[in-house]
Design a protein around this motif. Structure first.
Motif: not given
Lengths: 126, 385
Positions: A40, A42, A63-67, B37-38, B240, B315, B335-336
């Motif tokens: 996702d 973001v 950007e995603s939460t993962k990468a 994942d969100v 994730a 990160r 992470l955000p």
């Protein structure tokens, strides 16, 4: 995942829609494969209107939460529009990568080189 | 790219059928996400999520000397665990460095289950064997069996505010035991269909939650039962979401916040090390001398939380920099945050800038961004009435 036949593709997983000739305005986004690999989205940090972009060079970030992933411009030219709708709704890149999830429009400074058709891109993905 | 054969869990085929994106995680093919994942993260915060954690290592230590061996091999006191209780502990090297962080479950008086990280399975196993040889007299007389049951057991987690209701309804007799189970306690239950499960009220998400240890042969049945019982209230979740949930909850991840180069005290987790008290004395354990020295020192650096009002997230591996741009600290995870809506990170920084409210500068891919030191965790769940 689908890769529309009317688009051109870069090896850095961007797509280009429009006439591939000097002076033409084309639309640029990332492929379903790239969106899926990232998860996702973001936050999108696109180049600004008026910025010069160069094919194969970094012009923004996703950007995603993962990468975090760099956005490589698939073409050279000047940014003439940025998809502001992505700022409040970056997840549009995941839900509609070839439509409402477009990222920038670029006025080409020359005919792009090294882009692939859908079959070629799918071959790259293996 | 080199071809390696990844380990699979008893549930891998179900993940693939469900359309999960699979990744190599510590040598296992695991679902990183199903769809979003969100959305998976939010489901665990507001309702419930279902996770396959069968890659985690389960090592059974049993026999007359099982408790004594674990007291020697780990920094916590396994012998002090009551039956049916679990404890967070660590295995340290003689120099105090963390080999792994583990949860120890006392399933019976002389029967313990050590749950270790997948990436550290071999290291923990070989250390347990070596420490059994060394304990108590270096003559191999320790009466404890060590058995790696990782591949004969599946671990299925149900996490989130609705998890107690869902797990209770998965039980054969609408089981009140599940609701009565305390945090870090576990019990044997019989699930619908007659399947036996060891159910623990543990997790890694910052929410109420349960972890179900079941035989690999019945794992698919238990997964299907959870999906059917949970219905719309239960969302399939990948790794994730697990990572973003644990980071919001301020929980350390081995390889990021914890490593062989750091002691539990460096990570602010010195409380896991039990040196013993006058009323409860404790004998030798591996790493004791080094850890006693570490406990008596004022740490030079601190593991802190960082938050930012910007949008670009720091990160793993990014540097905290001083005014001249020199690296003075390192981000370990970042992470955000899906729940909080802004970037969060954990970082090791010099102790003198570790106080909450201190502004630090992080080099985020060549651009300097300001972040603020904050107390961990970033997120604490609301207790339900």
């Amino acid at each position: 995942m689908t890769y529309p036949a009317d688009l051109a593709y870069s090896k850095e997983h961007e797509w280009v829609r429009g006439p591939l000739e000097e002076g033409a305005e084309v639309v640029v986004g990332i492929t379903a494969h790239a969106a899926d690999a990232l998860g996702d989205v973001v936050f999108v940090d696109p180049p600004q209107v008026g910025a010069a972009v160069i094919a194969g060079e970094v012009c923004g970030e996703l950007e995603s939460t993962k990468a975090v992933s760099e956005l490589y411009s698939p073409v050279s030219g000047e940014v003439v529009a940025v998809n502001d709708a992505l700022d409040p709704a970056p997840e549009t890149i995941n839900s509609d990568p070839y439509g409402e999830g477009w990222i920038v429009k670029v006025k080409l400074s020359g005919a792009p080189e090294g882009l692939m058709d859908a079959a070629g891109y799918e071959g790259l993905l293996g | 790219m080199t071809e390696t054969t990844l380990l699979t869990t008893p549930l891998t085929s179900l993940h693939e059928e469900a359309g999960a994106s699979m990744v190599d995680y510590a040598g296992w093919s695991m679902p990183v996400r199903y769809l979003s994942d969100v959305a998976e993260h939010e489901a665990v915060r507001t309702s419930a999520g279902l996770f396959d954690l069968s890659h985690m290592a389960e090592i059974i230590v049993s026999g007359d000397d099982a408790a004594a061996l674990l007291d020697y091999a780990l920094v916590g006191r396994a012998s002090g665990l009551a039956l049916g209780r679990a404890g967070y502990s660590m295995m340290c090297a003689p120099d105090g460095g963390v080999i792994d962080d583990v949860i120890v479950y006392r399933r019976d008086h002389d029967y313990f289950m050590v749950v270790a990280n997948a990436a550290n399975r071999d290291a923990v196993l070989s250390e347990l064997w070596a420490r059994r040889e060394a304990y108590p007299a270096g003559d191999g007389s320790c009466q404890a069996a060590i058995s790696d049951e990782t591949e004969s057991l599946a671990l299925i987690a149900v996490q989130g505010p609705e998890s107690a209701d869902i797990v209770a309804r998965m039980c054969q007799r609408g089981d009140d035991d599940v609701h009565a189970l305390k945090y870090y306690a576990a019990a044997n239950v019989v699930l619908k269909g007659g399947v036996h499960a060891y159910v623990a009220r543990t997790g890694y998400t910052g929410e109420d939650g349960f972890e179900l240890f079941v035989g690999a042969d019945v794992a698919q049945d238990v997964w299907a039962l959870a999906v059917e019982t949970g219905g719309d209230a239960l969302t399939l979740c990948g790794l994730a979401a697990r990572n973003s949930l644990r980071l919001e909850a301020g929980m350390p991840l081995y390889g990021n916040e914890l490593s062989r180069e750091l002691t539990p005290f460096d990570a602010g987790l010195g409380w896991v090390v039990k040196f013993g008290t006058e009323s409860k004395p404790r004998g030798a354990f591996v790493g004791r001398e080094a850890l006693e020295a570490a406990a008596s020192q004022v740490p030079e650096r601190a593991l802190v939380g960082l938050v930012s009002q910007g949008r670009r997230a720091a990160r793993d591996g990014y540097s905290i920099v001083d005014a001249e741009g020199g690296a003075i600290g390192t981000v370990t995870s970042g992470l955000p945050s899906p729940t909080l809506g802004h970037p969060i990170a954990c970082a090791y920084v010099p102790a003198e800038i570790g106080a909450p409210g201190t502004e630090v500068t992080v080099d985020i891919r060549g651009r300097r961004e300001s972040m603020t030191v904050t107390k961990l965790p970033f997120y604490t769940r609301q207790e339900r009435a």
